[in-house]
Design a protein around this motif. Structure first.
Motif, PDB file in Angstrom:
ATOM      1  N   CYS A  92      12.184 -16.924 -54.201  1.00  0.00           N
ATOM      2  CA  CYS A  92      13.169 -15.846 -54.748  1.00  0.00           C
ATOM      3  C   CYS A  92      13.403 -16.135 -56.207  1.00  0.00           C
ATOM      4  CB  CYS A  92      14.555 -16.018 -54.171  1.00  0.00           C
ATOM      5  SG  CYS A  92      15.600 -15.241 -54.786  1.00  0.00           S
ATOM      6  N   ILE A  93      13.332 -15.309 -57.116  1.00  0.00           N
ATOM      7  CA  ILE A  93      13.356 -15.257 -58.318  1.00  0.00           C
ATOM      8  C   ILE A  93      14.634 -14.993 -59.173  1.00  0.00           C
ATOM      9  CG2 ILE A  93      10.868 -15.103 -58.837  1.00  0.00           C
ATOM     10  CD1 ILE A  93      11.672 -12.212 -59.875  1.00  0.00           C
ATOM     11  N   GLY A  94      15.522 -14.498 -58.219  1.00  0.00           N
ATOM     12  CA  GLY A  94      16.849 -14.311 -58.608  1.00  0.00           C
ATOM     13  C   GLY A  94      16.995 -13.002 -59.383  1.00  0.00           C
ATOM     14  N   CYS A  95      16.360 -11.958 -58.878  1.00  0.00           N
ATOM     15  CA  CYS A  95      16.427 -10.538 -59.397  1.00  0.00           C
ATOM     16  C   CYS A  95      17.694  -9.753 -59.134  1.00  0.00           C
ATOM     17  CB  CYS A  95      15.086  -9.888 -59.295  1.00  0.00           C
ATOM     18  SG  CYS A  95      15.128  -9.234 -57.686  1.00  0.00           S
ATOM     19  N   THR A  96      18.329 -10.028 -57.812  1.00  0.00           N
ATOM     20  CA  THR A  96      19.342  -9.323 -57.566  1.00  0.00           C
ATOM     21  C   THR A  96      19.373  -8.125 -57.289  1.00  0.00           C
ATOM     22  OG1 THR A  96      20.286  -8.312 -59.744  1.00  0.00           O
ATOM     23  CG2 THR A  96      21.002 -10.494 -59.320  1.00  0.00           C
ATOM     24  N   LYS A  97      17.878  -7.819 -57.010  1.00  0.00           N
ATOM     25  CA  LYS A  97      17.568  -6.546 -56.686  1.00  0.00           C
ATOM     26  C   LYS A  97      17.878  -6.232 -55.304  1.00  0.00           C
ATOM     27  CE  LYS A  97      14.224  -4.530 -59.787  1.00  0.00           C
ATOM     28  NZ  LYS A  97      13.163  -5.159 -60.806  1.00  0.00           N
ATOM     29  N   CYS A  98      17.649  -7.446 -54.660  1.00  0.00           N
ATOM     30  CA  CYS A  98      18.153  -7.078 -52.976  1.00  0.00           C
ATOM     31  C   CYS A  98      19.456  -6.882 -52.859  1.00  0.00           C
ATOM     32  CB  CYS A  98      17.524  -8.187 -52.066  1.00  0.00           C
ATOM     33  SG  CYS A  98      17.874  -9.615 -52.615  1.00  0.00           S
ATOM     34  N   ILE A  99      20.418  -7.666 -53.701  1.00  0.00           N
ATOM     35  CA  ILE A  99      22.027  -7.888 -53.576  1.00  0.00           C
ATOM     36  C   ILE A  99      22.303  -6.351 -53.729  1.00  0.00           C
ATOM     37  CG2 ILE A  99      23.912  -8.436 -54.629  1.00  0.00           C
ATOM     38  CD1 ILE A  99      22.692 -10.997 -55.067  1.00  0.00           C
ATOM     39  N   PRO A 117      10.802  -7.672 -55.750  1.00  0.00           N
ATOM     40  CA  PRO A 117       9.539  -7.772 -56.426  1.00  0.00           C
ATOM     41  C   PRO A 117       8.638  -8.742 -56.075  1.00  0.00           C
ATOM     42  CG  PRO A 117      11.301  -8.546 -57.784  1.00  0.00           C
ATOM     43  CD  PRO A 117      11.732  -8.061 -56.451  1.00  0.00           C
ATOM     44  N   VAL A 118       9.016  -9.916 -55.344  1.00  0.00           N
ATOM     45  CA  VAL A 118       8.061 -10.791 -55.041  1.00  0.00           C
ATOM     46  C   VAL A 118       7.790 -10.982 -53.293  1.00  0.00           C
ATOM     47  CG1 VAL A 118       8.216 -12.088 -57.042  1.00  0.00           C
ATOM     48  CG2 VAL A 118      10.035 -12.700 -55.067  1.00  0.00           C
ATOM     49  N   ASP A 119       8.485 -10.119 -52.728  1.00  0.00           N
ATOM     50  CA  ASP A 119       8.023  -9.793 -51.364  1.00  0.00           C
ATOM     51  C   ASP A 119       8.330 -11.174 -50.397  1.00  0.00           C
ATOM     52  OD1 ASP A 119       7.507  -7.465 -50.831  1.00  0.00           O
ATOM     53  OD2 ASP A 119       5.292  -7.684 -51.079  1.00  0.00           O
ATOM     54  N   CYS A 120       9.727 -11.623 -50.847  1.00  0.00           N
ATOM     55  CA  CYS A 120      10.139 -12.882 -50.222  1.00  0.00           C
ATOM     56  C   CYS A 120      10.920 -12.428 -49.169  1.00  0.00           C
ATOM     57  CB  CYS A 120      10.599 -13.713 -51.408  1.00  0.00           C
ATOM     58  SG  CYS A 120      12.241 -13.357 -52.060  1.00  0.00           S
ATOM     59  N   ILE A 121      11.401 -11.274 -48.898  1.00  0.00           N
ATOM     60  CA  ILE A 121      12.369 -11.239 -47.881  1.00  0.00           C
ATOM     61  C   ILE A 121      11.518 -10.716 -46.437  1.00  0.00           C
ATOM     62  CG2 ILE A 121      14.260  -9.796 -47.151  1.00  0.00           C
ATOM     63  CD1 ILE A 121      14.941  -9.380 -49.697  1.00  0.00           C
ATOM     64  N   ASP A 122      11.967 -11.661 -45.316  1.00  0.00           N
ATOM     65  CA  ASP A 122      11.220 -11.230 -43.971  1.00  0.00           C
ATOM     66  C   ASP A 122      12.186 -10.705 -43.265  1.00  0.00           C
ATOM     67  OD1 ASP A 122       8.837 -12.435 -44.653  1.00  0.00           O
ATOM     68  OD2 ASP A 122       9.411 -14.406 -44.326  1.00  0.00           O
ATOM     69  N   ASP A 172      16.631  -3.212 -42.994  1.00  0.00           N
ATOM     70  CA  ASP A 172      15.689  -3.374 -43.803  1.00  0.00           C
ATOM     71  C   ASP A 172      15.693  -2.808 -45.415  1.00  0.00           C
ATOM     72  OD1 ASP A 172      14.385  -4.071 -41.489  1.00  0.00           O
ATOM     73  OD2 ASP A 172      13.343  -2.413 -41.173  1.00  0.00           O
ATOM     74  N   LEU A 173      16.915  -2.443 -45.873  1.00  0.00           N
ATOM     75  CA  LEU A 173      16.881  -1.848 -47.175  1.00  0.00           C
ATOM     76  C   LEU A 173      16.393  -2.666 -48.105  1.00  0.00           C
ATOM     77  CD1 LEU A 173      20.017   0.624 -46.785  1.00  0.00           C
ATOM     78  CD2 LEU A 173      17.584   1.414 -46.939  1.00  0.00           C
ATOM     79  N   CYS A 174      16.579  -4.231 -48.164  1.00  0.00           N
ATOM     80  CA  CYS A 174      16.298  -5.136 -49.004  1.00  0.00           C
ATOM     81  C   CYS A 174      14.969  -5.414 -49.149  1.00  0.00           C
ATOM     82  CB  CYS A 174      17.262  -6.362 -48.887  1.00  0.00           C
ATOM     83  SG  CYS A 174      17.230  -6.843 -47.153  1.00  0.00           S
ATOM     84  N   VAL A 175      14.340  -4.991 -48.231  1.00  0.00           N
ATOM     85  CA  VAL A 175      12.867  -5.659 -48.235  1.00  0.00           C
ATOM     86  C   VAL A 175      12.128  -4.904 -49.251  1.00  0.00           C
ATOM     87  CG1 VAL A 175      10.521  -5.739 -46.842  1.00  0.00           C
ATOM     88  CG2 VAL A 175      13.013  -6.139 -45.654  1.00  0.00           C
ATOM     89  N   GLU A 176      12.167  -3.546 -49.465  1.00  0.00           N
ATOM     90  CA  GLU A 176      11.515  -2.700 -50.419  1.00  0.00           C
ATOM     91  C   GLU A 176      11.536  -3.120 -51.652  1.00  0.00           C
ATOM     92  OE1 GLU A 176       8.524  -0.122 -51.095  1.00  0.00           O
ATOM     93  OE2 GLU A 176       9.344  -0.712 -49.270  1.00  0.00           O
TER      94      GLU A 176
END
Lengths: 727, 201, 348
Positions: B120-127, B161-166, B154-158
């Protein structure tokens, strides 16, 4: 001893073949220590225990190796001495066949006890009566005792009856399941322990009467218990009651009904009707813990079934693998192989044999196919109602079946499926061989899952709505800000227009514009001067144009003076611009971490905090419902102030002292400040809790103490780190 | 003649009287036993799974509930699946329809999001994407999912940017495991039974 | 490893549906023997025919429904239906009556509702009621008269020709005791009726013997716990009470002894009303269900057009079973009172 109490009948019940004789022919034997013990952390109802020793550590017999996680949980003790070689997920004895975290103990065979003073020794008293009930409860909880009858409910919690006065203690020695004789043999051979345990329980519960209910198919056990009661001079308190043999009279609710005629309210516990029920084996374990200081590390397990050549009872260490035990009983694998943990009515078939004995394993049953034939194919329910007749809970098993099958879960619930004790009597008599209990288990699980899902959905909905509200608020705030800015701009525009009349007092904001303009003017007039000079030179060179020279000279003079005035103006404007940048102070120039800046930040934060506090006070006075929101706001603000202060102080120390490892000190400082803040908060909370008389006071007090300790530690650290550096 | 008239008058008046009495009773009952029902939108919303996933093309379950109340189709909720469609059909008294595949398929097992934290790079996009605020973290800081609050939408997966969510299936442990319903015996058709017997042997 | 893992309990009392059905069939034996002895071979032929037709229909429909045929034929439920139907039909009724009744019972009474366990009505009584309303003449005139009244019953071959070849049965038939009493009492006294040949001899010329034989078989079933006592007892008690309260005057109404010991009373009480599939399942419900049948039997016998009433009474009460069950749920352990009434969805 004559029975002085009237027995009551339970509804239904069955009389399956007892098959208890096989395993009562020999006395209880002590099983040898295996090479390896597998100790699941979750052997009881409630939260799993948490390991408190590391892999590779040597542990002594009786040492606590995993402590309880919260109130409804029990700790785990090493059953023998050895080394913890693994803490990993292993299959556990459970109907699911799933794996859970287990501690694996490599036994060293020395069986070396750690010091285990009994509670009597610890408190330096000679009689159980002299102990405080609360102390006994704590001690039992620490000794890892959970109900040994089958469910494994933490005993200390069951005995913690709160405000309900207990008038009857029931010791459950009914052991109504076929094949199982562990309690029977325990009562025969260790009746004194059971009675002594009963006495301790009576003392803990401050209760005057105990009944030991034993089915009348165990005459030896009844005789032994009666003798033990007389020997202990407890005849006035403890009474052994022989009850008719009928399955499932050993169910807690059923035994209570038989002995007292009372029913445990649906969804309630026996304490609600003044009764506490404990298994006889649990009573014995309680005795061993309180009087001998032994935590729960072994239990008596029946190894039986026709596939075992020597069926008998064994005292086994918890964690002993079942295949190891079965070898002791002369087990011969059958085809198809089937081994049941527990009895034939309520036990569960094990998926394989590399599973350990746990606190609730009262029986390992290895039957031949002939003695317990596999169920035939289920045929259609013909609604014969035999299940209704045998149901001890007076349910309508058949209706439950229809609704479970069609997954009409709310109807299943309406028909009281949660009062089902899963005794299996209905399946036992079903002429259509329908696995009724499995249907009910499924329905119960599905209902629970549905409830959990509903609860989660509700929470998700709330969170979603809160998020929406927050986003809306943010938007509104943004909008408000944007409007404010637009207004400011509009007023500025107006002011500018007004200022056009007297440009001398140009607002600071247009300093740049002025500068630019002046620069341009300067360039233009410089160019004009140049041009004029050129023209003049040309005129001087050309005699034809000599008459123009005076005019040009005049013009040059004019242009030069204009240039001078522009240059002066420009210098003044530049000065003004420079002055304006220093006063606003928010430009990009300079170091953002300079102490000056940080101090200012801190001051503004303080100001904001003050306003926030004022607002909060107002809101409180007017009892607005925004109080809580404001409170959190104030707290946040306070944090910011503290942060700012910390940053400022850190920067000051940084600049003032030239200590080499200032970052370290800096960190420490910060930590201390944060810690101080935490302590203050904890104190605040504690006082609040005290004022409102919450029962969290103790926990909070403990928390505060911890925080204070930490602070003290940090401060010590600071002193330690600064002294040598300072010198 | 007069008796006939009298009879007719009598008949009419009796019927009128009865009508009056029963009308009165009905009216009374309507007032006295009035059922305070939830507004239909709330009832529909209750039945929706509240994953807030937006797969129905509405920005959440409540908006979709409102749309259904206004005549939107009931088969656009993949997380709810067939059972939700059935429940909605029961509530609204309409025919259940199969799930509209356009909006996605029903998940076989419930899942929760899991952030591989070292990536995780801490971009807050999933948040920002999470509809139920189930992801914690701050800019440039590692993020993590509160598994208990995650609805598996699943909304946080898309956005990552680094595809670190499973999306990992919800694990079964001995606390939430339960017996499944018995596999049916007699209800199987003949050929199935033969197969089962062969399997058993 | 793959050890066997099944849900508990792992033991069973080894009872089975098949066994229960066999026991019930066995228990009809005394009644069957006595009625064959008294009324000739008609019943035997009816039962045989009914069993053959029933098995054929069952097998055919199982094939159509793609169910394992052998597995289901093995449960004896359809044999029991056929036996009860054969016992209930008039002994000398033509063969097609039996065939139609059996076909209807198996296909419409049982399988169209989903097979064993799902039929709301007693299949045998459904078949019986169909032929009774469709062919009232054949159903009322083909009752064999008792050996006690006529000294001799039709031989096996005579019976065969009556049933299959449509030979005249007049010589061997007579009205049933219930039927003739009802008609005779309108213009005769009880004492005069007792002189009639149908009522000559001990216990109403044989009808009572048959009923007593069924009673014996039924009590054996109760003793073996194949059926519970609730339904038979409440039905007989209700019938008796009605008869004692309303029909106490033997010169006006059929007397109690005839109600209890003639017609299909005992067969109905112990073998038909107790069919578990279509009967009430709660204890209290069984008492109400049985009593309802008793009352209906009395009402239809006394004021109805049909001579006997067990079939209609049972079918009428079958209709009421879901309702009775809903309102007679027992109080569950630990509850203050029973949850009664029809299920209502809880508003969430």
């Amino acid at each position: 001893m004559t029975q002085m109490i009237r027995l009551h009948d339970i509804h239904g019940g069955i009389h399956p073949a007892e098959n208890k004789r096989q395993s009562t022919q020999t006395a209880i034997q002590v099983a040898p220590i295996p090479n390896e013990l597998i100790l699941p952390l979750h052997q009881h109802i409630g939260a799993a225990a948490i390991p408190c020793v590391n892999v590779g550590e040597r542990v002594l017999k009786g040492q606590c190796i995993a402590h309880a996680d919260g109130f409804v949980s029990v700790p785990l003790h090493a059953p023998t001495s050895g080394t913890i070689v693994d803490i990993e997920a292993r299959p556990v004895p459970h109907a699911s066949g799933l794996s859970e975290t287990c501690m694996v103990l490599q036994c060293d065979g020395q069986d070396e006890w750690q010091a285990h003073p009994s509670l009597l020794e610890q408190k330096n008293v000679s009689l159980v009566e002299q102990l405080k009930p609360a102390d006994i409860l704590t001690f039992l909880a620490q000794s890892g005792i959970a109900g040994l009858g089958g469910a494994g409910f933490p005993t200390a919690i069951k005995l913690h009856t709160g405000n309900y006065p207990i008038d009857t203690l029931i010791l459950n020695g009914a052991e109504c399941e076929p094949y199982i004789t562990a309690d029977d043999m325990l009562m025969r051979e260790r009746a004194d322990e059971v009675v002594a345990g009963g006495e301790i329980l009576l003392h803990v519960l401050q209760c005057a009467r105990a009944l030991i209910g034993v089915e009348d198919n165990k005459p030896e056990a009844i005789a032994a218990l009666e003798q033990a009661v007389i020997d202990a001079h407890l005849s006035h308190k403890i009474q052994v009651v022989s009850i008719p043999t009928k399955y499932p009279s050993g169910g807690e609710k059923q035994l209570i009904q038989i002995l007292t005629g009372k029913e445990v309210p649906s969804g309630g516990i026996p304490a609600h009707i003044g009764i506490v029920c404990q298994n006889v084996a649990t009573a014995s374990a309680i005795y061993r813990a309180v009087v001998h200081g032994e935590p729960l590390i072994h239990r008596i397990t029946t190894l039986t079934g026709d596939a075992c050549q020597q069926p008998s009872n064994w005292q086994v260490l918890l964690g002993t693998p079942i295949d190891y035990l079965l070898t002791l009983a002369g087990y011969q694998a059958q085809q198809p192989e089937r081994v049941i943990m527990g009895g034939p009515m309520m036990g569960f078939a094990l998926p394989h044999l590399q599973l350990p004995v746990i606190k609730t394993s009262n029986c390992i049953l290895a039957p031949k196919a002939k003695e317990l034939p596999l169920n035939e194919y289920a045929t259609a329910c013909i609604r014969c109602g035999q299940c209704t007749q045998v149901c001890p809970a007076e349910l309508l098993p058949q209706q439950l079946y229809w609704f479970s099958k069609t997954q009409e879960l709310d109807k299943v619930e309406q028909h009281n499926v949660f009062d089902c004790i899963e005794c299996g009597a209905c399946s036992y008599v079903c002429p259509s061989h329908i696995p009724l209990v499995q249907y009910y288990r499924f329905a119960k699980g599905a209902i629970r899952e549905e409830r959990a899902a509903q609860e989660k959905a509700l929470r998700a909905k709330e969170r979603f709505e809160q998020r929406l509200a927050r986003q809306e608020q943010e938007l509104a705030e943004k909008e408000a800000k944007r409007k404010a800015r637009a207004e400011a701009a509009a007023t500025a525009q107006k002011a500018k227009q007004a200022d056009l009349a007297e440009p001398a007092s140009a607002p600071a904001s247009s300093v740049d514009d002025t500068l630019e303009k002046l620069n341009k003017q300067l360039a233009a007039s410089q160019a004009a001067v140049q041009k004029t000079k050129e023209k003049l030179a040309a005129a001087q060179a050309d005699p034809e144009q000599a008459d123009k020279i005076p005019a040009l000279e005049a013009a040059l003079e004019k242009v030069t003076s204009k240039l001078k005035s522009i240059a002066m103006e420009l210098a003044a404007a530049k000065k003004a611009a420079a002055a304006s940048t220093t006063t606003t102070g928010d430009s990009d120039k300079g170091d953002p971490n300079s102490p000056e800046r940080l101090r200012k930040k801190w001051e503004t934060a303080q100001l904001r905090l003050q306003t926030a506090e004022q607002r909060l006070a107002e809101a409180m006075e007017q009892q607005l419902d925004t109080v809580s929101a404001l409170q959190t706001g104030v707290e946040k603000q306070r944090e910011r102030v503290n942060d700012a202060l910390a940053a400022y102080q850190a920067s000051q120390t940084e600049t003032q002292s030239d200590v080499a490892n200032s970052p370290d000190n800096h960190e420490l400082e910060k930590k201390i400040l944060a810690q101080q803040d935490r302590v203050a908060k904890a104190e605040e909370r504690l006082t609040m809790a005290r004022e409102s008389g919450l029962d969290t006071v103790d926990a909070l007090a403990m928390g505060l103490q911890k925080q204070r300790d930490k602070l003290a530690q940090l401060e010590q650290q600071r002193v330690a780190s600064s002294t040598p550096e300072g010198v | 003649m007069s008796t006939t008239l009298l009879a007719i008058v009598m008949a009419i008046s009796i019927v009128a009287l009865l009508a009056l009495i029963f009308g009165g009773i009905l009216g009374f009952a309507a007032v006295r036993f009035k059922v305070e029902g939830n507004p239909i939108v709330d009832q529909i919303n209750q039945l929706l799974p509240q994953t807030q996933c937006g797969q129905c093309s509405y920005p959440g379950c409540k908006p979709y509930a409102e749309a259904i109340a206004n005549g939107e189709k009931i088969n656009k909720c993949p997380p709810g699946g067939e059972s939700t469609i059935q429940a909605l059909a029961d509530l609204l008294g309409v025919e259940p329809e199969p799930l509209d595949a356009e909006h996605g398929a029903e998940k076989a097992v419930p899942t929760v999001a899991f952030i591989r934290e070292d990536e995780c790079i801490g971009c807050t996009k999933c948040i920002q994407a999470c509809p139920v605020d189930a992801i914690l973290g701050a800019a440039k800081q590692m993020h993590t999912v509160i598994a208990d609050e995650c609805t598996g939408c699943d909304l946080c997966v898309e956005p990552c940017p680094v595809d670190c969510i499973d999306m990992i299936p919800v694990s079964t442990n001995i606390s939430n495991w339960y017996w499944q319903a018995p596999t049916l015996g007699v209800e199987l058709i003949a050929s199935d039974r033969r197969a089962r017997r062969a399997e058993a042997n | 490893m793959g050890l066997l893992t099944l849900s508990s309990p792992h033991t069973h009392n080894q009872n089975s549906t098949q066994h229960m059905m066999q026991m019930v069939i066995l228990a009809t034996l005394p009644g069957f023997v006595v009625s064959t002895w008294l009324f000739g071979f008609g019943t035997l032929i009816n039962i045989t025919l009914a069993i053959v037709v029933a098995l054929g229909c069952e097998a055919a429909i199982l094939v159509v429904r793609k169910r394992p045929v052998g597995f289901f034929l093995n449960d004896y439920s359809i044999v029991l239906t056929a036996v009860l139907l054969g016992l209930a039909l008039p002994p000398l009724a033509p063969w097609w009556i039996t065939v139609i009744a059996t076909f209807f019972a198996v296909v419409f009474g049982k399988h169209l509702y989903g097979g064993l366990g799902n039929n709301p009505f007693n299949p045998a009584m459904l078949g019986y009621a169909l032929v009774l309303v469709s062919f009232p003449v054949e159903m009322t005139t083909n009752w064999a008269s008792s050996i006690i009244a006529t000294d001799v019953t039709a031989s096996f071959s005579d019976t065969l020709s009556i049933i299959f070849a449509g030979a005249s049965s007049d010589a061997w038939t007579g009205a049933t005791a219930l039927d003739s009493y009802k008609h005779l009492i309108t213009n005769a006294t009880a004492a005069e009726i007792a002189q009639q040949p149908e009522f000559s001899g001990f216990l109403n010329a044989g009808w009572a013997w048959v009923n007593l034989a069924y009673l014996v078989g039924g009590l054996w079933l109760v003793w073996r716990r194949i059926i519970s006592w609730h339904i038979p007892l409440s039905m007989l008690v209700a019938l008796s009470l009605c008869s004692l309260i309303i029909g106490w005057d033997a010169d006006m109404y059929t007397p109690l002894s005839l109600h209890l010991l003639s017609g299909a009373t005992m067969l109905g009480a112990f073998f038909i009303a107790t069919d578990p599939v279509s009967a009430s399942t709660t204890t209290r419900g069984k008492l109400i269900y049985g009593a309802g049948i008793g009352v209906f039997v009395y009402v239809i016998r006394t004021w109805g057009a049909y001579p006997d009433a067990v079939a209609f009474a049972v079918l009428l009460m079958n209709l009421a079973v879901p309702f009775i069950d809903a309102y007679t749920q027992p109080r569950t352990y630990g509850h203050n009172k029973a949850k009664r009434g029809l299920y209502q969805k809880q508003p969430k």
